[in-house]
Design an enzyme around this catalytic site. Structure first.
Site, PDB file in Angstrom:
ATOM      1  N   SER A 155       0.835  -1.199   0.000  1.00 29.28           N
ATOM      2  CA  SER A 155       0.000   0.000   0.000  1.00 29.28           C
ATOM      3  C   SER A 155       0.877   1.258   0.000  1.00 29.28           C
ATOM      4  O   SER A 155       1.757   1.392  -0.851  1.00 29.28           O
ATOM      5  CB  SER A 155      -0.917  -0.056   1.229  1.00 29.28           C
ATOM      6  OG  SER A 155      -1.890   0.944   1.172  1.00 29.28           O
ATOM      7  N   ASP A 320      -8.893  -6.579  -4.225  1.00 27.90           N
ATOM      8  CA  ASP A 320      -8.501  -5.265  -3.704  1.00 27.90           C
ATOM      9  C   ASP A 320      -9.104  -4.196  -4.606  1.00 27.90           C
ATOM     10  O   ASP A 320      -8.732  -4.080  -5.769  1.00 27.90           O
ATOM     11  CB  ASP A 320      -6.970  -5.166  -3.681  1.00 27.90           C
ATOM     12  CG  ASP A 320      -6.464  -3.853  -3.089  1.00 27.90           C
ATOM     13  OD1 ASP A 320      -7.286  -2.964  -2.787  1.00 27.90           O
ATOM     14  OD2 ASP A 320      -5.243  -3.736  -2.915  1.00 27.90           O
ATOM     15  N   HIS A 353      -7.921  -5.234   0.104  1.00 30.58           N
ATOM     16  CA  HIS A 353      -6.646  -4.531   0.235  1.00 30.58           C
ATOM     17  C   HIS A 353      -5.799  -5.126   1.370  1.00 30.58           C
ATOM     18  O   HIS A 353      -4.574  -5.167   1.292  1.00 30.58           O
ATOM     19  CB  HIS A 353      -6.923  -3.046   0.477  1.00 30.58           C
ATOM     20  CG  HIS A 353      -5.702  -2.189   0.490  1.00 30.58           C
ATOM     21  ND1 HIS A 353      -4.824  -2.148  -0.570  1.00 30.58           N
ATOM     22  CD2 HIS A 353      -5.185  -1.359   1.431  1.00 30.58           C
ATOM     23  CE1 HIS A 353      -3.832  -1.313  -0.275  1.00 30.58           C
ATOM     24  NE2 HIS A 353      -4.023  -0.834   0.933  1.00 30.58           N
TER      25      HIS A 353
END
Lengths: 380, 198
Positions: A155, A320, A353
């Site tokens: 991320s 995600d 995610h």
């Protein structure tokens, strides 16, 4: 093998004080700052086996191990890092740090500004991903790491790995960019702004200087975290885990917690508002919004990546939707066009995610295979 | 990094066509055997594409760049004329968008190397004469579980190239790892083509 055999064991945090002023992307200069970090494994004589772990929005330096024998929770990436784990501390010297502006010990909005003797609060400057990378490079100097064997992050952490490869091409051998994106989309920024508005409009926020008032903008932080959590999970994953389950089994025709998902999100929000700093949350989301390494190259990501000499591994997860596989493919496409060495995997997962923190088998296999390759490079 | 000392004969045939230090894209690269060999022996810079994440993991382990992707969706990750050779080994017969992939290969690369089992091989014809769909070493599936949906013979592939204005630079036909010169469409089980734009 017992579970202890693959843990780094009891760890403790260290601090490093930097008094060389740090010029920031926003134009201000931070005269001095502290970074809190942890290390696992041993740095080899050549200083060539070091791996930097970059954290995401709410992460920190406590990446693996426990602080005491009865510590309930291990570091946030303990499933990935340890003896015999994909990021093998028998082979690598692993460094985790809390980024500048954080709230886990590194200098940030809740730290005391040495000039005023008060918490920085609203006066703490907005820092960016490139600023973090510069601060991390100074930490590398301090630790005797000339060149990272790998910089790894998921991320927002993946963005730091990418930035490292661009800003310090000679100091990164491999960059692992997981569940990330080359820049945020309008939708990503929109979610971040709703989170920020939740915090900023909380009367207890006091314009960012709530420390002196003895208040905490809990309601704002709680809403920000609840919103964030929705975007970390997939619709399917959420459905699988909570569905339409009711806590009491029947409708109450009121507005208290009824569905299990409500209970879960409120619990996550409450827990988060107990320990996370509101100003740090604002700063981290802003660092996300501003991330755009192509911006200095006329919007051309290929041109931005041209300088990199690292090998890359990019991974995404099918469910995600915060940083979808399409976003990772943008990075991959630019890396290929720039002629860089890159592998890309799109991991089947229901974890949304958050999957970058989970242990889906192909993901663990991929990380293990890639890092074994890195270990061979180090040994060569 | 260790690379296989010897390649499967059909992959060796392809490898022989690859120019040293060239840029190679291998579509349906599997575990990366061909590219690992080419990197070690011909110093190519290469990427493989494969649909299966487990193959990507094996390529990573073999120090081969692998991009997980679906060939049916085209080659959007790759810009025009990025490669010297684009390889599609024994896969074209299993693709839905057969014609599109051939054109995509020549969009991203200068030369396409395509190999496929020759449906016109006499053993296949013989099995059909006996009343059954052909099953062989190169075509090891039953009619009901085969991924191979677009069978062709040498003449069919020639015609597809001609229709798209593509030039067949070289054609080799093999059986059991040996080249076949006489009556190739009858005696050859595997076809190898080097194709460029007209």
């Amino acid at each position: 093998m017992s579970s202890n055999a693959s843990s780094v064991g009891i760890v403790s945090a260290q601090r490093a004080l930097f008094d060389t002023p740090l010029p920031l992307a926003g134009g201000t200069v931070l005269p001095s700052y502290e970074l809190v970090f942890e290390t696992y494994g041993q740095l080899n004589a050549a200083g060539s086996n070091a791996i930097l772990i970059c954290h995401a929005l709410s992460g920190h330096h406590h990446v693996a191990g426990r602080y005491s024998a009865d510590d309930k929770a291990a570091g946030w990436w303990d499933n990935m890092i340890g003896p015999g784990k994909p990021i093998d501390t028998n082979r690598f010297f692993v460094v985790g740090l809390n980024n500048l502006g954080g709230c886990h010990g590194s200098t940030g909005p809740s730290s005391i500004d040495p000039v005023s003797g008060q918490p920085w609060g609203s006066r703490f400057p907005v820092v960016t991903v490139p600023d973090w990378v510069t601060a991390q490079a100074r930490l590398a100097d301090r630790l005797g790491v000339e060149r990272w064997a790998a910089v790894i992050g998921g991320s927002l952490g993946g963005m730091q790995a990418l930035q490292w490869a661009i800003d310090y091409p000679d100091r990164v051998a491999n960059a692992l960019v997981i569940a990330s994106a080359p820049k945020l989309s309008a939708q990503n920024i929109a979610f971040n702004d709703v989170a920020r508005q939740a915090i900023i409009t909380d009367p207890d926020f006091c314009g960012g200087d709530f420390y002196a008032q003895g208040t905490i903008p809990r309601r704002g932080l709680r809403l920000a975290r609840m919103l964030g959590h929705i975007t970390y999970l997939s619709d399917d994953g959420m459905g699988e885990k909570f569905g339409r389950m009711l806590r009491s089994g029947e409708y109450k025709f009121g507005y208290d917690v009824e569905f299990e998902i409500e209970s879960y999100l409120r619990y996550q929000g409450d827990k988060f508002s107990d320990y996370f700093d509101a100003n740090t949350y604002l700063l981290m989301t802003k660092a996300l919004d501003y991330f755009d390494p192509a911006k200095d190259y006329g919007g051309d990501l290929v041109a931005a990546l041209q300088r990199a000499t690292a090998s890359f591994m990019v991974a995404s997860f099918t469910s995600d939707w915060r940083f979808s596989p399409e976003r990772s493919r943008e990075t991959v496409k630019a890396l290929i066009a720039a002629g860089k060495r890159v592998s890309y995997a799109e991991i089947e997962s229901v974890h949304g995610h958050d999957a970058f923190l989970m242990t889906d088998e192909p993901y663990m296999n991929l990380m293990r295979a890639y890092l074994q390759r890195v270990a061979k490079e180090v040994a060569a | 990094m260790s690379a296989p000392a010897s390649l499967r004969p059909d992959l060796q045939m392809i490898a022989d066509w690859v120019t040293p230090r060239s840029r190679v894209l291998d579509l349906g690269c599997g575990e990366g055997d061909l590219l690992a060999w080419l990197q070690a022996h011909k110093q190519v810079s290469a990427y493989g594409v494969d649909f299966d994440v487990n193959n990507v993991v094996r390529c990573v382990a073999a120090n081969v760049n692998a991009i997980q992707g679906d060939l049916e969706a085209g080659l959007a990750e790759f810009e025009d004329q990025r490669f010297d050779h684009v390889v599609l080994s024994q896969t074209i017969q299993a693709m839905h968008n057969t014609e599109q992939i051939l054109l995509e290969m020549l969009r991203v690369g200068r030369e396409a190397i395509v190999t496929f089992p020759n449906f016109g091989y006499w053993e296949n014809r013989w099995q059909i004469l006996k009343g059954r769909m052909p099953v062989s070493d190169d075509m090891p599936y039953q009619w009901y579980n085969t991924p191979n949906i677009h069978w062709c013979m040498l003449g069919d592939f020639d015609a597809l190239c001609a229709k798209n204005g593509l030039r067949v630079v070289e054609r080799v036909v093999m059986t059991g790892g040996r080249r076949v010169h006489f009556l190739p469409n009858l005696r050859g089980s595997l076809a190898f083509y080097r194709v460029t734009r007209g």
